[in-house]
Design a protein around this motif. Structure first.
Motif, PDB file in Angstrom:
ATOM      1  N   THR A  56       5.778   1.371  -7.804  1.00 16.97           N
ATOM      2  CA  THR A  56       5.103   2.535  -7.243  1.00 16.97           C
ATOM      3  C   THR A  56       3.651   2.190  -6.939  1.00 16.97           C
ATOM      4  OG1 THR A  56       4.259   3.445  -9.322  1.00 16.97           O
ATOM      5  CG2 THR A  56       6.542   4.023  -8.714  1.00 16.97           C
ATOM      6  N   SER A  57       2.970   3.119  -6.313  1.00 17.05           N
ATOM      7  CA  SER A  57       1.569   2.910  -5.960  1.00 17.05           C
ATOM      8  C   SER A  57       0.667   2.806  -7.184  1.00 17.05           C
ATOM      9  CB  SER A  57       1.087   4.035  -5.039  1.00 17.05           C
ATOM     10  OG  SER A  57       1.269   5.290  -5.666  1.00 17.05           O
ATOM     11  N   ASP A  76       7.242   8.545  -6.669  1.00 15.70           N
ATOM     12  CA  ASP A  76       5.918   8.129  -6.217  1.00 15.70           C
ATOM     13  C   ASP A  76       5.465   9.102  -5.136  1.00 15.70           C
ATOM     14  OD1 ASP A  76       3.630   6.922  -5.228  1.00 15.70           O
ATOM     15  OD2 ASP A  76       4.532   4.932  -5.028  1.00 15.70           O
ATOM     16  N   CYS A  79       4.853   7.761  -1.645  1.00 12.09           N
ATOM     17  CA  CYS A  79       5.940   7.041  -0.965  1.00 12.09           C
ATOM     18  C   CYS A  79       6.692   7.977  -0.022  1.00 12.09           C
ATOM     19  CB  CYS A  79       6.892   6.453  -2.001  1.00 12.09           C
ATOM     20  SG  CYS A  79       8.227   5.469  -1.284  1.00 12.09           S
ATOM     21  N   CYS A  81       9.815   7.152   1.226  1.00 14.25           N
ATOM     22  CA  CYS A  81      11.235   6.782   1.277  1.00 14.25           C
ATOM     23  C   CYS A  81      12.134   7.989   0.985  1.00 14.25           C
ATOM     24  CB  CYS A  81      11.538   5.637   0.309  1.00 14.25           C
ATOM     25  SG  CYS A  81      11.723   6.118  -1.418  1.00 14.25           S
ATOM     26  N   CYS A  84      12.181   9.123  -2.777  1.00 13.17           N
ATOM     27  CA  CYS A  84      11.011   9.882  -3.224  1.00 13.17           C
ATOM     28  C   CYS A  84      10.906  11.250  -2.549  1.00 13.17           C
ATOM     29  CB  CYS A  84       9.734   9.073  -2.976  1.00 13.17           C
ATOM     30  SG  CYS A  84       9.579   7.657  -4.080  1.00 13.17           S
ATOM     31  N   HIS A 110      14.500   2.717  -2.742  1.00 15.24           N
ATOM     32  CA  HIS A 110      13.064   2.914  -2.987  1.00 15.24           C
ATOM     33  C   HIS A 110      12.328   1.576  -3.070  1.00 15.24           C
ATOM     34  CE1 HIS A 110       9.218   4.038  -4.535  1.00 15.24           C
ATOM     35  NE2 HIS A 110       9.408   3.135  -5.476  1.00 15.24           N
ATOM     36  N   PHE A 114       9.430   0.211  -0.706  1.00 17.67           N
ATOM     37  CA  PHE A 114       8.105  -0.084  -1.247  1.00 17.67           C
ATOM     38  C   PHE A 114       7.640  -1.468  -0.811  1.00 17.67           C
ATOM     39  CE2 PHE A 114       4.981  -1.470  -4.292  1.00 17.67           C
ATOM     40  CZ  PHE A 114       4.151  -0.357  -4.372  1.00 17.67           C
ATOM     41  N   THR A 117       6.787  -1.474   2.933  1.00 19.96           N
ATOM     42  CA  THR A 117       5.516  -0.795   3.163  1.00 19.96           C
ATOM     43  C   THR A 117       4.352  -1.670   2.701  1.00 19.96           C
ATOM     44  OG1 THR A 117       6.588   1.356   2.929  1.00 19.96           O
ATOM     45  CG2 THR A 117       4.194   1.306   2.676  1.00 19.96           C
TER      46      THR A 117
END
Length: 143
Positions: A56-57, A76, A79, A81, A84, A110, A114, A117
């Motif tokens: 996650t971020s 997240d 996010c 996706c 999420c 996910h 992630f 991205t």
């Protein structure tokens, strides 16, 4: 490993793809890009997803944790996706502890999103001349 990456990266032809096999740790990938590598493959996003570890971020998250049992928030919030946008941490935890196959699918979707991205944003940072800033930010998140 990092010493070898920094040694070999500049030796590879700049007009050809520079591939580094089997690394998926964010810190390692950032160092490899810094050294000139531009292609990777690894099992980290899928294997970790199947075992309940999600990226996650804010760093790695274990969806198995008891604290997520009644959590109605997204995995997240940053996010975009499908996982999420559609499912809560509580539901993702329920699927995982119930050993539902859907857990592996949603977690994998996910993690792959992630990673995609992460690389898309890294490419934009490189093109904008801000790779150093991008690298520092993610090294803080993933150590």
């Amino acid at each position: 490993m990092h010493e070898i990456i920094y040694f070999n990266g500049p030796l590879l032809p700049p007009d050809k793809p520079r591939y580094l096999m089997g690394i998926g740790d964010f810190g390692d990938m950032l160092k490899a890009v810094d050294a000139g590598f531009d292609m990777f493959d690894c099992i980290m996003p899928t294997r970790n997803a199947r075992h309940g570890t999600l990226f996650t971020s804010t760093g790695k998250t274990s969806i198995k944790r008891e604290e997520f049992k009644y959590d109605s928030g997204p995995l997240d919030p940053d996010c975009t996706c499908y996982t999420c946008r559609t499912f809560s941490r509580g539901y993702l935890r329920h699927l995982f502890v119930s050993r539902e196959i859907l857990s592996m699918r949603l977690n994998t979707m996910h993690n792959l999103h992630f990673y995609q991205t992460f690389f898309r944003n890294m490419r934009a940072a490189i093109e904008a001349g801000k790779f150093g800033e991008y690298k520092r930010k993610w090294e803080e998140v993933f150590g």
